[in-house]
Write an enzyme that holds these catalytic residues in place. Structure first.
Site, short mmCIF file in Angstrom:
data_model
loop_
_atom_site.label_atom_id
_atom_site.label_comp_id
_atom_site.label_asym_id
_atom_site.label_seq_id
_atom_site.Cartn_x
_atom_site.Cartn_y
_atom_site.Cartn_z
N THR A 1 -1.48 5.72 2.37
CA THR A 1 -2.71 4.95 2.35
C THR A 1 -2.78 4.04 3.57
O THR A 1 -1.84 3.32 3.86
CB THR A 1 -2.79 4.08 1.07
OG1 THR A 1 -2.71 4.95 -0.06
CG2 THR A 1 -4.06 3.27 1.02
N LEU B 1 0.88 -1.17 0.00
CA LEU B 1 0.00 0.00 0.00
C LEU B 1 0.91 1.22 0.00
O LEU B 1 1.99 1.19 0.60
CB LEU B 1 -0.89 0.04 1.25
CG LEU B 1 -2.00 -0.98 1.35
CD1 LEU B 1 -2.71 -0.85 2.70
CD2 LEU B 1 -3.00 -0.82 0.22
N ASP B 2 0.50 2.29 -0.66
CA ASP B 2 1.27 3.52 -0.65
C ASP B 2 1.45 4.03 0.78
O ASP B 2 0.62 3.75 1.66
CB ASP B 2 0.58 4.60 -1.47
CG ASP B 2 0.58 4.30 -2.96
OD1 ASP B 2 1.40 3.47 -3.40
OD2 ASP B 2 -0.24 4.91 -3.67
N ARG B 3 2.52 4.79 0.98
CA ARG B 3 2.81 5.31 2.33
C ARG B 3 1.62 6.04 2.93
O ARG B 3 1.30 5.85 4.10
CB ARG B 3 4.03 6.23 2.28
CG ARG B 3 4.36 6.82 3.65
CD ARG B 3 5.50 7.79 3.62
NE ARG B 3 5.15 8.90 2.75
CZ ARG B 3 6.02 9.69 2.17
NH1 ARG B 3 7.30 9.50 2.34
NH2 ARG B 3 5.61 10.68 1.40
#
Length: 123
Positions: free
Chosen positions: A75, A71-73
């Site tokens: 998110t 997951l993106d930072r």
């Protein structure tokens, strides 16, 4: 329907920490399923200052965990970590073949121009 987990978390699972950027919501011999907080990298970054991440933090409590997806930072969300090579292989193939369903929920505040956001990737 009952929620899958409560937020904010109130109790740890198997003594794993609450308030450390993640919360374990399922633990078995093959996988660890965690709720990742926003602002925390999933895996270490390239920069020496970007080494603090979910897999390192969880690995401090559950040795040998392996990232299956990211997951993106910024998110927050649910992540599945494998606990052994075979589980990692099986789960990685399932994600690669898109056999794993994913749902996304965005919480927004304020006013937006609905027409300008419709169909835009990343919105």
């Amino acid at each position: 329907a009952e929620p899958l987990y409560e937020y904010p978390p109130s109790t740890p699972i198997d003594g794993l920490p609450v308030g450390s950027g993640f919360r374990v919501i399922h633990l078995d011999p093959h996988v660890v399923v965690v709720e990742k907080a926003s602002g925390l990298l999933s895996v270490p970054g390239v920069s020496p200052t970007a080494q603090d991440c979910l897999v390192t933090r969880v690995g401090g409590h559950v040795p040998g965990v392996r990232v299956v997806h990211r997951l993106d930072r910024d998110t927050s969300g649910i992540m599945v970590l494998a606990r052994d090579a075979e589980s990692h292989r099986i789960l990685s193939v399932a994600f690669e073949r898109r056999e794993v369903g994913k749902d996304y929920l965005a919480l927004c505040q304020g006013l937006s121009d609905e027409a300008s956001a419709e169909g835009r990737e990343g919105v």
